[in-house]
Enzyme design. Structure first.
Site, mmCIF file in Angstrom:
data_model
loop_
_atom_site.group_PDB
_atom_site.id
_atom_site.type_symbol
_atom_site.label_atom_id
_atom_site.label_comp_id
_atom_site.label_asym_id
_atom_site.label_seq_id
_atom_site.Cartn_x
_atom_site.Cartn_y
_atom_site.Cartn_z
ATOM 1 N N ARG A 405 0.815 -1.216 0.000
ATOM 2 C CA ARG A 405 0.000 0.000 0.000
ATOM 3 C C ARG A 405 0.848 1.265 0.000
ATOM 4 N NH1 ARG A 405 -3.900 -0.854 4.119
ATOM 5 N NH2 ARG A 405 -5.474 -1.470 2.610
ATOM 6 N N HIS A 435 4.604 -10.534 2.179
ATOM 7 C CA HIS A 435 5.108 -9.570 3.146
ATOM 8 C C HIS A 435 6.356 -10.068 3.870
ATOM 9 C CE1 HIS A 435 4.700 -7.087 6.983
ATOM 10 N NE2 HIS A 435 4.666 -6.170 6.039
ATOM 11 N N TYR A 468 13.479 2.860 11.761
ATOM 12 C CA TYR A 468 12.678 1.755 12.293
ATOM 13 C C TYR A 468 13.601 0.809 13.057
ATOM 14 C CZ TYR A 468 8.729 2.768 9.089
ATOM 15 O OH TYR A 468 7.677 3.340 8.423
ATOM 16 N N ARG A 564 3.082 -1.869 19.761
ATOM 17 C CA ARG A 564 3.262 -0.467 19.378
ATOM 18 C C ARG A 564 1.959 0.189 18.955
ATOM 19 N NH1 ARG A 564 5.344 -0.201 14.132
ATOM 20 N NH2 ARG A 564 3.326 0.559 13.474
#
Length: 687
Positions: A405, A435, A468, A564
């Site tokens: 996306r 993924h 990240y 998170r």
């Protein structure tokens, strides 16, 4: 909504509230605080594109199917979302005023065009003519213009009223050209040079908007107001048309460009006739879709807010850590052959992975490189190395997920470039997203095939690897590497039966393996042994897995979780989840790893994974979870988790109302886990 599941949409908003807490924290450097406001704004845009659009879609579907009870349920959820967003927007505006006030204490001033001095106005006008005007192309609105098809939801626009004598106003729309230049302009210093003054190009265009139209339209005065649209991010792929998957994806992307807006925000104080004109042209029927807000639209650009002041006004750089295991060997393959290597980004240097691919590209013993792409950097050294590998006669197979996306266009472009370079590109699977974070390098060593595998929790993206936190496991364990190769074979041959003994692979066995591990903890607990499950994931919203954790808690199993983002599990409820503790950490780096630890009767089992505990990740995506076998890697995971559970500065308690209260420090010392982890890893590599 069921009382045993917290609505995931409201939980997502609770996460974004934690981002606002970082903007509110006076201990956060002031420039970082305004950047957190930008992160909040960017997150909220995505929330409307995806979550709110999905709720509205469900209302429409249920209405069509006559499911009136579900219509009422989703309608009430939408109202709750709107109430929460309204509350957060008010909080955002308060913080924006406070942070801009605090910036002024450090002589950093964000000016509106009405605040400019005469000499600054002259400078801004010249800047507009020399730097901005060439990028401005207004849309003069008439009945022929289909405005909805002309607007991009990643841009900010000005809605301009050109007031004419004895006639109705002429309206126009122009895009703020942030794709061509920085949105922030530092004004020339005043005589003291102490004051740093910044103006947005939005305000410079508003100041000079009459120059855009002069000579083309007769008008007395011009007035401009900002607005921004957010579209539904979903699209459909037509499987009946005989065309390539890339062509189908390209056509589907166009659907997003003309999708009905789920939100329009505009400046406060816009004349009602201009709002009516905008609503009519954008075919807005719902009164809730169009909202007024503070001064700046698309505040996400403030993620890149410049620091014209002292270095201490933003986070100091944490020096990246070089892996001793890699540094002590001539090649990455020698290092991995010595034993598994676990890295933790952004603390460890991501160039260890890019070097893994670079060396594979020219190593005479390498026969085949396999890699799957979900999101990569716009300038990817990894893909450049894969092209080099083809030039060196290596076989290269890259699985590209075209439906990542908001990265669809980027991935379509990369797939075309790699195909042209001679790389075998596999365009995913139309039925499931891919993924996983796998890379396999196959070498021929002494006449035998040897696989070197990478299992990760994050994307192969040099940019996000700096912000990240993610785990990266390098191994040449024969069974793990062979099963990783099987994943690539399964992707290319989706109807071939496969069996995975070691790996947790969605949608094949990940759910059943996780559930089996939970049941084993329940069994050991009923036998009188200490039982515990420790999780660190981004989202926990799969009801089936939540029910399994509730059963574990009711059996006496201790469950500790660091979540998170979204958490639909409600911890601490008597008779349901009193043995479950959940915290959330939001700090300078975005927490992104997925880790599972099961006590297993004193012989813990450790896993890292690409999958969150969401239904989509378990049932509708190809994900890979990998056991961690190395004692050193396990010890490192234990230490990372221990620091995070002991965090007394950036940790919030997830309770039944998700009120985001900070963990109480009591008489414990201050501990900020992200800083502590960096120090720990640095000492480990140095010693």
């Amino acid at each position: 909504m069921s009382s045993v599941y917290f609505p995931k949409e409201l939980s997502w908003l609770a996460f974004n509230e934690r981002v606002l807490q970082e903007a509110a924290d006076p201990n956060t450097p002031v420039v970082e605080r305004i950047r957190f406001l930008g992160i909040y704004s960017n997150n909220l845009d995505e929330f409307y594109r995806v979550r709110v659009a999905d709720v509205k879609r469900m209302i429409a579907i249920c209405q069509s199917d006559g499911e009136l009870a579900l219509v009422e349920q989703y309608t009430e959820l939408l109202k709750e979302i709107q109430r929460k967003v309204k509350k957060l927007s008010k909080y955002f505006d308060q913080l924006h005023k406070q942070v801009t006030k605090d910036l002024r204490r450090y002589n950093i001033h964000i000016l509106h065009y009405q605040q400019l001095l005469p000499e600054q106005i002259e400078w801004a006008q010249n800047y507009f003519r020399e730097k901005i005007l060439m990028h401005v192309a207004p849309i003069l609105l008439d009945n022929k213009v289909q405005l909805l098809q002309r607007l991009n939801d990643s841009s900010v626009y000005l809605h301009v009223a050109l007031n004419r004598p004895s006639k109705a106003p002429k309206y126009a729309v122009l895009e703020i050209p942030t794709n061509a230049m920085s949105r922030f302009v530092v004004l020339p210093p005043d005589g003291t040079r102490k004051k740093k003054q910044i103006i947005l190009i939005d305000d410079i265009i508003k100041l000079c908007v009459d120059e855009v139209f002069r000579g083309f339209v007769k008008f007395d005065s011009a007035k401009a107001f900002s607005f921004k649209i957010t579209r539904d991010a979903e699209y459909s792929i037509n499987d009946e048309i005989d065309e390539s998957y890339v062509e189908k994806m390209s056509e589907s992307m166009k659907q997003r460009l003309i999708a009905e807006p789920v939100r329009i925000i505009h400046d406060q104080g816009v004349p009602e006739e201009m709002i009516s004109d905008l609503r009519k042209r954008l075919k807005i029927s719902s009164i809730d879709t169009i909202q007024s807000a503070g001064h700046y639209r698309n505040f996400k650009d403030f993620i890149g807010f410049p620091n014209p002041g002292r270095a201490y006004l933003e986070h100091s750089k944490l020096p990246v850590i070089r892996s001793k295991a890699f540094a002590q060997r001539n090649t990455v393959f020698e290092a991995i052959a010595d034993g598994d290597i676990l890295l933790y980004y952004p603390y460890h240097d991501f160039t260890h992975f890019t070097e893994f691919v670079r060396q594979a590209a020219f190593d005479p013993l390498v026969r085949h490189i396999r890699l799957n792409i979900y999101r990569v950097a716009s300038h990817s050294r990894i893909i450049s190395s894969l092209v080099d590998a083809v030039d060196n006669g290596k076989k290269v197979t890259v699985v590209v997920e075209l439906r990542a996306r908001f990265d669809e266009e980027n991935n379509i472009a990369w797939s075309k470039r790699m195909t042209d370079a001679g790389i075998k590109v596999v365009l995913g699977n139309p039925n499931v997203k891919i993924h996983s974070k796998l890379c396999i390098v196959t070498r021929e060593e002494r006449g035998k095939i040897k696989h070197y595998a990478h299992f990760g929790t994050g994307n192969f993206n040099e940019k996000t690897a700096k912000i990240y936190t993610d785990l990266s496991l390098f191994t040449c364990d024969d069974e793990l590497a062979a099963e990783a190769v099987q994943v690539f074979d399964m992707i290319q041959n989706p109807y071939k039966k496969v069996r995975f003994n070691q790996l947790q692979v969605s949608p094949i066995n990940a759910r059943s393996k996780i559930q089996s591990l939970i049941r084993q903890e329940i069994q050991r607990c009923t036998e009188g042994h200490f039982a515990q499950i420790t999780l660190k994931i981004n989202n926990l919203v799969d009801n089936e897995l939540i029910d399994d954790l509730y059963r574990a808690s009711q059996s006496g199993v201790k469950v500790r979780a660091i979540i998170r983002g979204m958490c639909s599990l409600i911890p601490g409820v008597a008779g349901l989840s009193e043995n479950i503790e959940v915290i959330s950490i939001v700090d300078r780096f975005l927490e992104h790893p997925r880790i599972m630890v099961f006590e297993n009767g004193g012989d813990p089992k450790y896993f890292i994974s690409s999958a969150d505990w969401m239904t989509r990740n378990m049932d509708y995506r190809i994900e890979v979870g990998c056991p961690v076998k190395s004692p050193a890697a396990r010890e490192m995971i234990d230490t990372l988790l221990d620091f995070q559970f002991k965090d007394t500065l950036k940790s919030r308690v997830i309770d039944e109302h998700q009120t985001n209260t900070y963990v109480k420090r009591g008489n414990r010392k201050k501990l900020r886990s992200q800083i502590q982890i960096h120090q720990y890893l640095k000492e480990q590599e140095e010693n």
